[in-house]
Design a protein around this motif. Sequence first.
Motif, PDB file in Angstrom:
ATOM      1  N   ASP A  15     -14.873 184.924  39.301  1.00 36.75           N
ATOM      2  CA  ASP A  15     -13.783 185.889  39.228  1.00 36.75           C
ATOM      3  C   ASP A  15     -13.298 186.233  40.644  1.00 36.75           C
ATOM      4  O   ASP A  15     -14.010 186.894  41.395  1.00 36.75           O
ATOM      5  N   TYR A  16     -12.114 185.742  41.005  1.00 39.90           N
ATOM      6  CA  TYR A  16     -11.512 186.126  42.278  1.00 39.90           C
ATOM      7  C   TYR A  16      -9.995 186.009  42.169  1.00 39.90           C
ATOM      8  O   TYR A  16      -9.474 185.342  41.257  1.00 39.90           O
ATOM      9  N   ASP A  17      -9.285 186.650  43.082  1.00 34.29           N
ATOM     10  CA  ASP A  17      -7.824 186.664  43.067  1.00 34.29           C
ATOM     11  C   ASP A  17      -7.301 185.348  43.631  1.00 34.29           C
ATOM     12  O   ASP A  17      -7.304 185.132  44.842  1.00 34.29           O
ATOM     13  N   GLU A  20      -4.526 185.146  46.410  1.00 36.13           N
ATOM     14  CA  GLU A  20      -4.837 185.481  47.799  1.00 36.13           C
ATOM     15  C   GLU A  20      -5.660 184.358  48.436  1.00 36.13           C
ATOM     16  O   GLU A  20      -6.429 183.679  47.761  1.00 36.13           O
ATOM     17  N   LEU A  22      -8.694 183.514  50.457  1.00 36.26           N
ATOM     18  CA  LEU A  22      -9.958 184.111  50.894  1.00 36.26           C
ATOM     19  C   LEU A  22     -10.529 183.277  52.036  1.00 36.26           C
ATOM     20  O   LEU A  22     -11.039 182.177  51.817  1.00 36.26           O
ATOM     21  N   ARG A  54     -18.343 187.341  41.295  1.00 39.50           N
ATOM     22  CA  ARG A  54     -17.087 188.044  41.624  1.00 39.50           C
ATOM     23  C   ARG A  54     -16.932 188.095  43.150  1.00 39.50           C
ATOM     24  O   ARG A  54     -17.885 188.413  43.866  1.00 39.50           O
ATOM     25  N   TRP A  56     -14.280 189.367  46.381  1.00 39.95           N
ATOM     26  CA  TRP A  56     -13.077 190.085  46.805  1.00 39.95           C
ATOM     27  C   TRP A  56     -13.219 190.478  48.278  1.00 39.95           C
ATOM     28  O   TRP A  56     -14.305 190.388  48.857  1.00 39.95           O
ATOM     29  N   GLN A  57     -12.111 190.899  48.878  1.00 38.04           N
ATOM     30  CA  GLN A  57     -12.105 191.261  50.290  1.00 38.04           C
ATOM     31  C   GLN A  57     -11.458 192.626  50.497  1.00 38.04           C
ATOM     32  O   GLN A  57     -10.441 192.937  49.880  1.00 38.04           O
ATOM     33  N   GLU A  58     -12.057 193.432  51.375  1.00 40.51           N
ATOM     34  CA  GLU A  58     -11.474 194.706  51.798  1.00 40.51           C
ATOM     35  C   GLU A  58     -12.203 195.188  53.040  1.00 40.51           C
ATOM     36  O   GLU A  58     -13.375 194.856  53.261  1.00 40.51           O
ATOM     37  N   THR A  62     -15.943 190.448  53.222  1.00 45.95           N
ATOM     38  CA  THR A  62     -15.885 189.718  51.961  1.00 45.95           C
ATOM     39  C   THR A  62     -17.079 190.137  51.118  1.00 45.95           C
ATOM     40  O   THR A  62     -18.216 190.152  51.598  1.00 45.95           O
ATOM     41  N   TYR A  63     -16.807 190.502  49.865  1.00 41.21           N
ATOM     42  CA  TYR A  63     -17.848 190.957  48.938  1.00 41.21           C
ATOM     43  C   TYR A  63     -18.130 189.861  47.912  1.00 41.21           C
ATOM     44  O   TYR A  63     -17.200 189.268  47.354  1.00 41.21           O
ATOM     45  N   THR A 130     -25.005 192.579  45.036  1.00 42.78           N
ATOM     46  CA  THR A 130     -23.764 192.524  45.809  1.00 42.78           C
ATOM     47  C   THR A 130     -24.098 192.425  47.290  1.00 42.78           C
ATOM     48  O   THR A 130     -24.913 193.201  47.794  1.00 42.78           O
TER      49      THR A 130
END
Length: 285
Positions: A15-17, A20, A22, A54, A56-58, A62-63, A130
């Motif tokens: 699950d990733y966007d 975008e 990465l 999963r 994601w980045q913020e 990167t998580y 995580t």
Amino acid sequence: MQFELNSRSLNFVVDYDRSESLVIQTDAIRLKQILLNLLNNAVKFTPAGEITLRIWQENKMTYFSVIDTGIGIKKEVQEQLFQPFSQADSSTSRRFGGTGLGLSICKKLIDLMGGDISLTSVEGQGSTFTFTVPFESPLEAVIHTDDVLSEIDISAISFANVAILLVEDNPLNQHVACAILKTKGCLPDVAKDGHEAIKMISEKSYDLVLMDIQMPNMDGLQATQVIRNELLINDLPIIGLSANAHDDDLKKGLASGMDGYLTKPIDADKLFKTLWYHLQNKSVN
């Protein structure tokens, strides 16, 4: 992971966007080691259901989350899981195997890469591990060179007539290593721990041994010492295999009597070059 997932009929979701890009600058080999270790654990402790990776980045991080619907972990033992040789309890070790070293290795690698790892779990409902990795690695770029191996051309090499013993307790790792060796014509014998390896080496002549270092019952270091010091077999090349890429493990392996060392996950090109190098040295000696 597909072989083990299929054997257990587990659903696997990434699950990733996808809209975008990465991108991170980090150690790809160690990142792969961490992900494979966490995913292997998720598969091992999930009899049925689903495993999700999963990403994601913020905040310039990167998580990565590995989420399973497995047996979960008791709250009182969660804090100790990142310590060496820690597992949920002794019954878990008996039922599922393993030494409990994997998570402590993951934590060390993540710390070196400038990240952190955490766990949330409910017993009987599953676990979520995580970890984070910064966009820019704090590690200095390391260039690995091995002039001896780099000059070897393996394109026309066959290992069809080479007797290799693979000593590995993890069924998935057994399958992957055997599949890689099969591409060069080799069908290795397999031992699941050091005790079994010693018995097989006592009964059959092998050209080379691929020896996992961390195994239950008897690990690879102990088995190698027995082969060298008790069976008095000194001309058999023994190549250590481990997910731990620290120099200390290389030194321990060589001190026990091993001839070389490969880091898991196995790189096929380096594996074949290493095999050829040690087999040629054996024939010369």
